[in-house]
Enzyme design. Structure first.
Site, short mmCIF file in Angstrom:
data_model
loop_
_atom_site.label_atom_id
_atom_site.label_comp_id
_atom_site.label_asym_id
_atom_site.label_seq_id
_atom_site.Cartn_x
_atom_site.Cartn_y
_atom_site.Cartn_z
CG HIS A 45 100.77 14.84 -102.37
ND1 HIS A 45 100.49 13.65 -103.01
CD2 HIS A 45 100.80 15.78 -103.35
CE1 HIS A 45 100.38 13.85 -104.31
NE2 HIS A 45 100.55 15.15 -104.55
CG HIS A 53 100.10 18.97 -104.82
ND1 HIS A 53 101.16 18.46 -105.54
CD2 HIS A 53 100.58 20.07 -104.18
CE1 HIS A 53 102.24 19.21 -105.34
NE2 HIS A 53 101.90 20.19 -104.52
CG ASP A 93 96.75 16.51 -108.57
OD1 ASP A 93 97.22 16.86 -107.48
OD2 ASP A 93 97.47 16.09 -109.51
CG HIS A 94 97.10 13.50 -105.12
ND1 HIS A 94 97.37 12.17 -105.38
CD2 HIS A 94 97.75 14.19 -106.09
CE1 HIS A 94 98.16 12.07 -106.43
NE2 HIS A 94 98.41 13.29 -106.89
CG HIS A 128 105.28 15.71 -105.45
ND1 HIS A 128 105.53 16.08 -106.75
CD2 HIS A 128 103.95 15.84 -105.26
CE1 HIS A 128 104.39 16.42 -107.33
NE2 HIS A 128 103.42 16.28 -106.45
CG ASP A 188 101.74 13.09 -107.45
OD1 ASP A 188 101.09 12.06 -107.72
OD2 ASP A 188 101.34 14.22 -107.75
CG HIS A 225 99.33 11.41 -111.38
ND1 HIS A 225 98.34 12.28 -111.78
CD2 HIS A 225 99.82 11.92 -110.22
CE1 HIS A 225 98.23 13.27 -110.90
NE2 HIS A 225 99.13 13.06 -109.94
#
Length: 282
Positions: free
Chosen positions: A84, A86, A88-89, A141, A164, A202
């Site tokens: 996705h 975001h 942090d990905h 998400h 996520d 995560h």
């Protein structure tokens, strides 16, 4: 007679060699923890051993993985892939695409940086010679969340990269969707074969276990075993399957009497919504 015996023996030796060769031609997953001093993200390298070609999945923080990618990785990375958009990905897409892996596609949802191809729900993409990867759209998400279900056609190994959407004994927050969407998305994942190994985005296992025990109580044997494992291992990714999630994840057991008791609700969508609210405040 001797010649015939030698021919048969040769065929047997050749058959044994071929079996060993087939056994070595397997799907391989390497996990790379990122931001481990202040975070808990995973980047994954999915490799078809036969062709030595790979996908790099969610390479968000290049500083944490660049040494491995440039010095230790011996495979040909053919795609950068995001579960996705975001940061942090997908935050490493631009750096990796322009500095290390030039002229390869970025496979992701429509909102990821530098995306060049968005697979449709259920679309199958080939990696190397033996791995078939199915894109599974799992909105909630984020609306562009995609999980990737990989199958080795020779060894029949199976795994899924869930970003996520699905965590070990947990699920992601409903940032862009609602409980109904998350329930639908998780049920799509639960429809995968039970022996499918799960690789989440995560490392949340320890905290998820504490919440799940508050829901199930102390009598869920599978959850107790997960708690013991998490207490002894810093990294738990790739150790549990879809079948395991069905046993110890409250977000996929909405009809479980203990889940119903803990939420005080009966409708699955309402239960999902209450569970997530409970987890957010846990």
């Amino acid at each position: 007679m001797q010649n015939n015996f030698q021919k048969v023996a040769g065929l047997i030796r050749k058959s044994i060699f071929n079996c060993r060769t087939i056994q070595r031609r397997k799907m391989h997953v390497k996990y790379l923890p990122m931001r481990w001093k202040c975070g808990d993200n995973y980047c994954y390298i999915l490799t078809d051993d036969k062709s030595q070609t790979s996908w790099i999945i969610d390479p968000a923080f290049p500083d944490d993985i660049v040494d491995y990618l440039t010095k230790e990785n011996k495979t040909e990375v053919t795609s950068i892939v995001n579960t996705h958009h975001h940061h942090d990905h997908s935050g490493g897409n631009r750096f990796l695409l322009h500095k290390i892996f030039k002229n390869i596609p970025v496979i992701a949802g429509k909102d990821s940086p530098e995306v060049s191809y968005t697979p449709s729900d259920g679309e199958i993409i080939q990696l190397g010679e033996n791995i078939e990867i199915t894109a599974i759209h799992t909105p909630c998400h984020t609306q562009d969340s995609i999980c990737y279900y990989a199958v080795d056609k020779v060894t029949h190994e199976k795994c899924v990269f869930t970003g996520d959407t699905l965590f070990t004994s947990g699920c992601g927050r409903f940032f862009e969707g609602d409980a109904k969407q998350m329930n639908h998305s998780l049920q799509k994942l639960m429809a995968l074969p039970d022996d499918t190994v799960v690789y989440p985005g995560h490392e949340y296992t320890a905290s998820n276990v504490r919440f799940s025990k508050s829901v199930f109580g102390a009598n869920n044997e599978a959850l107790n075993k997960l708690e013991e494992f998490a207490s002894k291992h810093e990294f738990t990714t790739g150790k549990f399957t879809i079948g395991d999630e069905k046993k110890f994840n409250p977000f996929v057991r909405l009809d479980d009497p203990e889940v119903i008791r803990s939420t005080g609700l009966k409708d699955p969508t309402d239960i999902m919504d209450r569970l997530r609210a409970m987890k957010n405040n846990f």
